[in-house]
Design a protein around this motif. Structure first.
Motif, short mmCIF file in Angstrom:
data_model
loop_
_atom_site.label_atom_id
_atom_site.label_comp_id
_atom_site.label_asym_id
_atom_site.label_seq_id
_atom_site.Cartn_x
_atom_site.Cartn_y
_atom_site.Cartn_z
N VAL A 1 1.07 -0.78 0.01
CA VAL A 1 -0.48 0.22 -0.09
C VAL A 1 0.94 1.26 -0.13
O VAL A 1 0.31 3.04 -0.09
CB VAL A 1 -0.82 -0.29 1.51
CG1 VAL A 1 -0.02 -0.11 2.50
CG2 VAL A 1 -2.43 0.69 1.09
N LYS A 2 2.05 1.40 0.06
CA LYS A 2 2.89 2.40 0.65
C LYS A 2 3.76 2.74 -0.77
O LYS A 2 3.67 4.35 -0.47
CB LYS A 2 4.27 2.02 1.26
CG LYS A 2 3.68 1.69 2.77
CD LYS A 2 2.81 3.12 3.60
CE LYS A 2 2.43 3.18 5.37
NZ LYS A 2 2.56 4.20 5.48
N ASP A 3 3.15 2.09 -1.97
CA ASP A 3 3.60 2.11 -3.29
C ASP A 3 3.68 3.90 -3.51
O ASP A 3 3.70 5.04 -3.95
CB ASP A 3 3.79 1.65 -4.51
CG ASP A 3 4.52 -0.03 -3.98
OD1 ASP A 3 5.27 0.16 -3.00
OD2 ASP A 3 4.37 -0.12 -4.86
N VAL B 1 -3.41 0.90 11.68
CA VAL B 1 -3.29 2.09 11.83
C VAL B 1 -1.42 1.67 12.64
O VAL B 1 -1.67 1.39 13.39
CB VAL B 1 -3.90 2.73 12.40
CG1 VAL B 1 -3.48 3.95 12.80
CG2 VAL B 1 -5.01 3.21 12.54
N GLY B 2 -1.11 2.99 11.44
CA GLY B 2 0.03 2.28 11.13
C GLY B 2 1.04 4.21 11.05
O GLY B 2 0.94 4.50 12.01
N THR B 3 1.25 5.29 10.38
CA THR B 3 1.01 6.63 10.24
C THR B 3 -0.36 6.75 10.27
O THR B 3 -0.82 8.00 10.63
CB THR B 3 1.27 6.85 8.95
OG1 THR B 3 0.71 6.64 7.55
CG2 THR B 3 3.72 6.40 8.35
N GLY B 4 -1.80 6.45 10.00
CA GLY B 4 -2.93 6.39 9.69
C GLY B 4 -2.67 7.11 8.45
O GLY B 4 -4.22 7.24 8.16
N GLY B 5 -2.45 6.99 7.58
CA GLY B 5 -2.41 7.16 6.35
C GLY B 5 -3.31 7.02 4.98
O GLY B 5 -4.48 7.56 5.22
N THR B 6 -3.28 5.86 5.68
CA THR B 6 -4.29 4.52 4.61
C THR B 6 -5.56 4.86 5.17
O THR B 6 -7.10 5.36 4.68
CB THR B 6 -3.80 3.23 4.96
OG1 THR B 6 -2.84 2.78 4.17
CG2 THR B 6 -5.30 2.10 3.71
N PHE B 7 -5.92 4.85 6.76
CA PHE B 7 -7.42 5.10 7.90
C PHE B 7 -7.50 6.70 7.19
O PHE B 7 -9.15 6.60 6.43
CB PHE B 7 -7.57 5.16 8.82
CG PHE B 7 -8.56 5.62 9.70
CD1 PHE B 7 -9.97 4.43 9.72
CD2 PHE B 7 -8.85 6.42 9.80
CE1 PHE B 7 -10.96 4.92 9.91
CE2 PHE B 7 -9.76 6.70 10.72
CZ PHE B 7 -10.69 6.02 10.53
N PHE C 1 0.68 -10.19 7.39
CA PHE C 1 -0.19 -9.86 8.72
C PHE C 1 -1.33 -8.75 9.12
O PHE C 1 -2.70 -9.31 9.32
CB PHE C 1 0.77 -9.68 10.08
CG PHE C 1 1.55 -11.17 10.54
CD1 PHE C 1 1.17 -11.97 11.19
CD2 PHE C 1 2.48 -10.88 10.06
CE1 PHE C 1 2.34 -13.25 11.61
CE2 PHE C 1 3.68 -11.40 10.41
CZ PHE C 1 3.37 -13.07 11.35
N SER C 2 -0.85 -7.19 8.52
CA SER C 2 -2.08 -6.45 8.40
C SER C 2 -3.25 -6.76 7.42
O SER C 2 -4.09 -6.49 8.09
CB SER C 2 -1.40 -5.34 8.54
OG SER C 2 -1.43 -4.96 7.04
N GLY C 3 -3.12 -7.55 6.31
CA GLY C 3 -4.34 -7.75 6.03
C GLY C 3 -5.36 -8.58 6.88
O GLY C 3 -6.59 -8.50 6.01
C1 PLP Z 1 1.89 -3.74 6.34
C2 PLP Z 1 1.64 -2.63 6.78
N1 PLP Z 1 0.23 -3.12 6.87
C3 PLP Z 1 0.09 -1.52 7.58
C4 PLP Z 1 0.40 -0.45 7.42
C5 PLP Z 1 -0.57 0.22 7.76
O1 PLP Z 1 -0.60 1.71 7.28
P1 PLP Z 1 -0.47 3.16 7.38
O2 PLP Z 1 0.66 3.42 7.48
O3 PLP Z 1 -0.95 4.22 5.97
O4 PLP Z 1 -1.05 3.58 8.58
C6 PLP Z 1 1.34 -0.60 7.15
C7 PLP Z 1 2.32 0.87 6.98
O5 PLP Z 1 3.67 0.44 6.89
C8 PLP Z 1 2.13 -1.56 6.82
O6 PLP Z 1 3.66 -1.78 6.57
#
Ligand code: PLP
Length: 332
Positions: free
Chosen positions: A56-58, A199-205, A291-293
């Motif tokens: 998703v980070k691309d 949520v990591g950076t929260g950018g996606t959410f 895992f996060s998927g």
């Molecule tokens: C595998 C994976 N899942 C979920 C996320 C979370 O995405 P976001 O940073 O947009 O919240 C990241 C972020 O690096 C990630 O690498």
């Protein structure tokens, strides 16, 4: 407005691309009708591993580099340094390979080996930061992240490098607002009732929630957190052990880009549930995610259990299972 119109792959199948950057985004939205069989709601997932860096980070990497070029912060032959759990670094490595920038990824030794190997294969230099004394391999804690942050700051100062700073860069949100969120809306024919993401950076959410609520304020948006670290939801203040297996998420902090007004509710997902769903995604849907998927789909299925019949619940498969073959996600 798309972040980089010349590179954005709106018609990837019918046109020849100038570079692999044109293949970023425009990922498939797929119904998980076998996994969610019998539930009143219908779960659909964006398969982000279709992007060149398999995550998703691309989308964010392309947007931040394009913005830095426009602003003059990044000049031809420049160096990019970023703190990453692997995926942002990989996205940046893809973009830097095509555009000819030097890339240094600063990551915790707790992230999976595949991520490091992929970064190096793409020409990036990896600066590996040892984990804090109490941390477990494969489980990056908030404390580990502090150590990675300190090393990143030191390298940026030392090299005079450009740092995308994904936890603070507004393009981490707008990239998802203008692409991921818009795509979910269009691919679902404007029928999406709810969205959920870890949520990591929260950018996606934040980005997707902005896009969906901007088109239909009735769309409900939920944040998923590791059960061990229900931090943003204001869980037990004394979360003493912030370790969990859902890499890239759950850093026991409120991300600087967070917008609490976009959140309709929180869900928690235990490591075991994320793993179980990731395995069933593979065997029942042919979807090989990380895992996060698994965590995201577990949360989406939870919502689908109590939603109105036919409600469409959207989520994302953030990256590929190939990035976790050295972990216990898909054991031998
Ligand atoms: C595998 C994976 N899942 C979920 C996320 C979370 O995405 P976001 O940073 O947009 O919240 C990241 C972020 O690096 C990630 O690498």
């Amino acid at each position: 407005m798309l972040p980089h119109p010349a590179c954005y792959s709106e018609h990837i199948v019918s046109t020849m691309l100038d570079s692999v950057l044109g293949a970023i985004g425009a990922t498939p939205l797929v119904a998980l009708d076998r996994l969610a069989e019998g539930l009143p709601g219908r779960v659909v997932a964006k398969l982000e591993y279709y992007s060149p860096g398999a995550s998703v980070k691309d989308r964010v990497a392309l947007a931040v580099i394009a913005a830095a070029e426009r602003s003059g912060e990044l000049r031809p032959g420049g160096t990019v340094v970023e703190l990453t759990s692997g995926n942002m670094g990989t996205g940046l490595a893809v973009v830097c390979a095509v555009k000819g920038y030097r890339m240094i990824a600063v990551m915790s030794a707790g992230n999976s080996l595949e991520r490091r190997r992929m970064l190096e294969a793409l020409g990036a230099q990896v600066e590996l930061v040892p984990q804090a004394s109490g941390s477990l391999p494969g489980q990056v804690s908030g404390e580990d992240l502090c150590l990675v942050e300190a090393r990143t700051q030191a390298l940026v100062a030392e090299l005079g490098a450009y740092r995308p700073n994904q936890f603070h860069n507004p393009h981490a949100v707008t990239a998802h607002q203008e692409t991921t969120g818009r795509e979910i809306w269009e691919q679902s024919g404007g029928q999406v009732a709810a969205f959920v993401a870890s949520v990591g950076t929260g950018g996606t959410f934040v980005g997707v929630a902005r896009a969906l609520k901007g088109r239909n304020p009735a769309v409900r948006c939920y944040a998923a957190e590791p059960a061990a670290v229900p931090f943003i939801s204001g869980g037990p203040a004394a979360v003493s052990n912030t370790s969990h297996k859902i890499q890239g998420t759950g850093y026991a902090m409120i991300p600087p880009l967070w917008q609490p007004e976009l959140v309709d509710g929180f869900l928690t997902v235990a490591d075991g549930a994320a793993i179980d769903v990731a395995r069933r995604l593979a065997t029942r849907e042919g979807i090989f995610g990380g895992f996060s998927g698994g965590a995201n789909v577990a949360a989406a299925m939870e919502l689908a259990r109590t939603s109105a019949p036919g409600d469409l619940i959207a989520t994302v498969i953030c990256d590929s299972g190939l990035k976790y073959l050295s972990t216990d996600l898909f054991p031998e």
